[in-house]
Write a protein that holds these residues in place. Structure first.
Motif, PDB file in Angstrom:
ATOM      1  N   ILE A   1       0.938  -1.172   0.053  1.00  0.00           N
ATOM      2  CA  ILE A   1       0.058   0.158   0.046  1.00  0.00           C
ATOM      3  C   ILE A   1       0.800   1.246  -0.001  1.00  0.00           C
ATOM      4  CG2 ILE A   1      -1.750   1.276   1.197  1.00  0.00           C
ATOM      5  CD1 ILE A   1      -2.700  -1.422   2.316  1.00  0.00           C
ATOM      6  N   TYR A   2       0.754   2.037  -0.898  1.00  0.00           N
ATOM      7  CA  TYR A   2       1.382   3.508  -0.963  1.00  0.00           C
ATOM      8  C   TYR A   2       0.560   4.576  -0.538  1.00  0.00           C
ATOM      9  CZ  TYR A   2       4.208   0.892  -4.104  1.00  0.00           C
ATOM     10  OH  TYR A   2       5.130  -0.142  -4.978  1.00  0.00           O
ATOM     11  N   ILE A   3       0.994   5.344   0.523  1.00  0.00           N
ATOM     12  CA  ILE A   3       0.453   6.128   1.413  1.00  0.00           C
ATOM     13  C   ILE A   3       1.293   7.459   1.092  1.00  0.00           C
ATOM     14  CG2 ILE A   3      -0.222   7.272   3.648  1.00  0.00           C
ATOM     15  CD1 ILE A   3       0.209   4.464   4.561  1.00  0.00           C
ATOM     16  N   GLY A   4       0.359   8.460   0.442  1.00  0.00           N
ATOM     17  CA  GLY A   4       0.810   9.900  -0.104  1.00  0.00           C
ATOM     18  C   GLY A   4       1.066  10.781   0.970  1.00  0.00           C
ATOM     19  N   ALA A   5       1.832  10.638   2.117  1.00  0.00           N
ATOM     20  CA  ALA A   5       2.122  11.447   3.317  1.00  0.00           C
ATOM     21  C   ALA A   5       3.646  11.096   3.559  1.00  0.00           C
ATOM     22  CB  ALA A   5       1.421  10.916   4.375  1.00  0.00           C
ATOM     23  N   LYS A   6       4.307  12.174   4.444  1.00  0.00           N
ATOM     24  CA  LYS A   6       5.328  12.239   4.780  1.00  0.00           C
ATOM     25  C   LYS A   6       5.489  11.079   5.774  1.00  0.00           C
ATOM     26  CE  LYS A   6       6.355  17.014   4.150  1.00  0.00           C
ATOM     27  NZ  LYS A   6       6.728  18.408   4.721  1.00  0.00           N
TER      28      LYS A   6
ATOM     29  N   TRP B   1       3.762   7.634  10.636  1.00  0.00           N
ATOM     30  CA  TRP B   1       4.249   7.229  12.202  1.00  0.00           C
ATOM     31  C   TRP B   1       3.442   7.558  13.127  1.00  0.00           C
ATOM     32  CZ3 TRP B   1       7.705   3.546  13.372  1.00  0.00           C
ATOM     33  CH2 TRP B   1       8.146   3.378  14.511  1.00  0.00           C
ATOM     34  N   GLU B   2       3.067   8.788  13.089  1.00  0.00           N
ATOM     35  CA  GLU B   2       2.201   9.463  14.048  1.00  0.00           C
ATOM     36  C   GLU B   2       0.877   8.789  14.268  1.00  0.00           C
ATOM     37  OE1 GLU B   2       0.066  11.565  16.898  1.00  0.00           O
ATOM     38  OE2 GLU B   2       2.129  11.232  16.664  1.00  0.00           O
ATOM     39  N   ALA B   3       0.411   8.218  13.069  1.00  0.00           N
ATOM     40  CA  ALA B   3      -0.877   7.697  12.771  1.00  0.00           C
ATOM     41  C   ALA B   3      -0.845   6.239  13.279  1.00  0.00           C
ATOM     42  CB  ALA B   3      -1.489   7.416  11.374  1.00  0.00           C
ATOM     43  N   LEU B   4       0.411   5.722  13.201  1.00  0.00           N
ATOM     44  CA  LEU B   4       0.478   4.216  13.713  1.00  0.00           C
ATOM     45  C   LEU B   4       1.023   4.312  14.990  1.00  0.00           C
ATOM     46  CD1 LEU B   4       2.776   2.812  10.767  1.00  0.00           C
ATOM     47  CD2 LEU B   4       0.557   2.113  11.266  1.00  0.00           C
ATOM     48  N   VAL B   5       1.483   5.128  15.493  1.00  0.00           N
ATOM     49  CA  VAL B   5       1.955   5.043  17.065  1.00  0.00           C
ATOM     50  C   VAL B   5       1.712   6.181  17.878  1.00  0.00           C
ATOM     51  CG1 VAL B   5       3.694   3.498  16.440  1.00  0.00           C
ATOM     52  CG2 VAL B   5       4.266   5.777  16.904  1.00  0.00           C
TER      53      VAL B   5
ATOM     54  N   PRO C   1      11.972   4.816  14.103  1.00  0.00           N
ATOM     55  CA  PRO C   1      11.083   5.612  14.221  1.00  0.00           C
ATOM     56  C   PRO C   1      11.037   6.344  12.716  1.00  0.00           C
ATOM     57  CG  PRO C   1      12.257   5.422  16.148  1.00  0.00           C
ATOM     58  CD  PRO C   1      13.046   4.567  15.308  1.00  0.00           C
ATOM     59  N   ASN C   2       9.842   6.594  12.249  1.00  0.00           N
ATOM     60  CA  ASN C   2       9.768   7.454  11.231  1.00  0.00           C
ATOM     61  C   ASN C   2      10.075   6.661  10.040  1.00  0.00           C
ATOM     62  OD1 ASN C   2       8.622   9.656  12.410  1.00  0.00           O
ATOM     63  ND2 ASN C   2      10.409  10.284  12.814  1.00  0.00           N
ATOM     64  N   ARG C   3      10.400   5.370  10.127  1.00  0.00           N
ATOM     65  CA  ARG C   3      11.109   4.751   8.758  1.00  0.00           C
ATOM     66  C   ARG C   3      10.345   3.453   8.483  1.00  0.00           C
ATOM     67  NH1 ARG C   3      15.393   1.735   6.817  1.00  0.00           N
ATOM     68  NH2 ARG C   3      15.600   2.490   4.754  1.00  0.00           N
ATOM     69  N   MET C   4      10.456   2.444   9.663  1.00  0.00           N
ATOM     70  CA  MET C   4       9.683   1.206   9.561  1.00  0.00           C
ATOM     71  C   MET C   4       9.321   0.698  11.004  1.00  0.00           C
ATOM     72  SD  MET C   4      10.796  -2.449   9.847  1.00  0.00           S
ATOM     73  CE  MET C   4      12.697  -2.124   9.944  1.00  0.00           C
TER      74      MET C   4
ATOM     75  N   LEU D   1      -3.445 -17.672  15.364  1.00  0.00           N
ATOM     76  CA  LEU D   1      -3.680 -16.745  14.259  1.00  0.00           C
ATOM     77  C   LEU D   1      -2.622 -15.826  14.184  1.00  0.00           C
ATOM     78  CD1 LEU D   1      -7.802 -16.623  14.243  1.00  0.00           C
ATOM     79  CD2 LEU D   1      -6.079 -18.401  13.043  1.00  0.00           C
ATOM     80  N   GLU D   2      -1.524 -15.619  13.443  1.00  0.00           N
ATOM     81  CA  GLU D   2      -0.684 -14.759  13.384  1.00  0.00           C
ATOM     82  C   GLU D   2      -0.164 -14.412  11.984  1.00  0.00           C
ATOM     83  OE1 GLU D   2       3.122 -14.808  16.141  1.00  0.00           O
ATOM     84  OE2 GLU D   2       4.179 -15.387  14.113  1.00  0.00           O
ATOM     85  N   THR D   3      -0.042 -13.008  12.039  1.00  0.00           N
ATOM     86  CA  THR D   3       0.091 -12.326  10.619  1.00  0.00           C
ATOM     87  C   THR D   3       1.632 -11.448  11.141  1.00  0.00           C
ATOM     88  OG1 THR D   3      -2.158 -11.984   9.946  1.00  0.00           O
ATOM     89  CG2 THR D   3      -0.534 -10.502   9.135  1.00  0.00           C
ATOM     90  N   ARG D   4       2.147 -11.099  10.166  1.00  0.00           N
ATOM     91  CA  ARG D   4       3.423 -10.451  10.264  1.00  0.00           C
ATOM     92  C   ARG D   4       3.175  -9.388   9.409  1.00  0.00           C
ATOM     93  NH1 ARG D   4       8.551 -12.486  11.967  1.00  0.00           N
ATOM     94  NH2 ARG D   4       8.164 -14.382  13.071  1.00  0.00           N
ATOM     95  N   LEU D   5       3.413  -7.990   9.817  1.00  0.00           N
ATOM     96  CA  LEU D   5       2.901  -6.808   9.356  1.00  0.00           C
ATOM     97  C   LEU D   5       4.409  -5.852   9.127  1.00  0.00           C
ATOM     98  CD1 LEU D   5      -0.116  -5.493  11.274  1.00  0.00           C
ATOM     99  CD2 LEU D   5      -0.016  -6.342   8.937  1.00  0.00           C
ATOM    100  N   THR D   6       4.554  -5.013   8.307  1.00  0.00           N
ATOM    101  CA  THR D   6       5.783  -4.357   7.931  1.00  0.00           C
ATOM    102  C   THR D   6       5.184  -2.944   7.421  1.00  0.00           C
ATOM    103  OG1 THR D   6       7.297  -5.967   7.524  1.00  0.00           O
ATOM    104  CG2 THR D   6       7.984  -3.933   6.973  1.00  0.00           C
ATOM    105  N   TYR D   7       5.350  -1.782   8.360  1.00  0.00           N
ATOM    106  CA  TYR D   7       4.915  -0.798   7.846  1.00  0.00           C
ATOM    107  C   TYR D   7       6.068   0.201   7.413  1.00  0.00           C
ATOM    108  CZ  TYR D   7       0.278  -1.446  10.071  1.00  0.00           C
ATOM    109  OH  TYR D   7      -0.742  -1.726  10.476  1.00  0.00           O
TER     110      TYR D   7
END
Length: 103
Positions: free
Chosen positions: A14-19, A24-28, A76-79, A97-103
């Motif tokens: 998924i591509y997000i058009g944001a800095k 990062w703020e939205a995730l944490v 932080p702010n990267r991954m 039931l486990e999934t792995r996520l990478t943001y």
């Protein structure tokens, strides 16, 4: 699952058009998490090897763990890399039931 009954990697990109700082703020971040994750808060130290949980109101307003898992890697702010399980309120076998996520 494939025809032999083995798990198959499923990847979404998924591509997000944001800095990066905004994402990062939205995730944490407190306000970002509340806005994006339906009023939840993030309970975590964000340390690799540590746990986390997105916790918020359940269907009757009670404190509910919606998803939880383990922090695998943080830059932080990267991954942010982590495992994820559905909360106990959603499935009796949630720990399996486990999934792995990478943001």
């Amino acid at each position: 699952m494939n025809q032999e009954g083995n798990a198959v990697d499923l990847r979404y990109v998924i591509y997000i058009g944001a800095k990066p700082e905004v994402v990062w703020e939205a995730l944490v971040g407190e306000e970002g998490v509340k806005a994006v994750f339906y009023g939840c808060s993030l309970e975590s130290t964000l340390q690799p090897g540590g746990g986390y949980a997105y916790v918020g109101p359940g269907s009757e307003g009670e404190r509910t763990v919606h998803v939880y898992g383990k922090i695998l890697e943080v830059e932080p702010n990267r991954m942010l890399r982590m495992t994820e399980h559905p909360g106990p309120a959603y499935r009796a076998n949630h720990a399996e039931l486990e999934t792995r996520l990478t943001y």
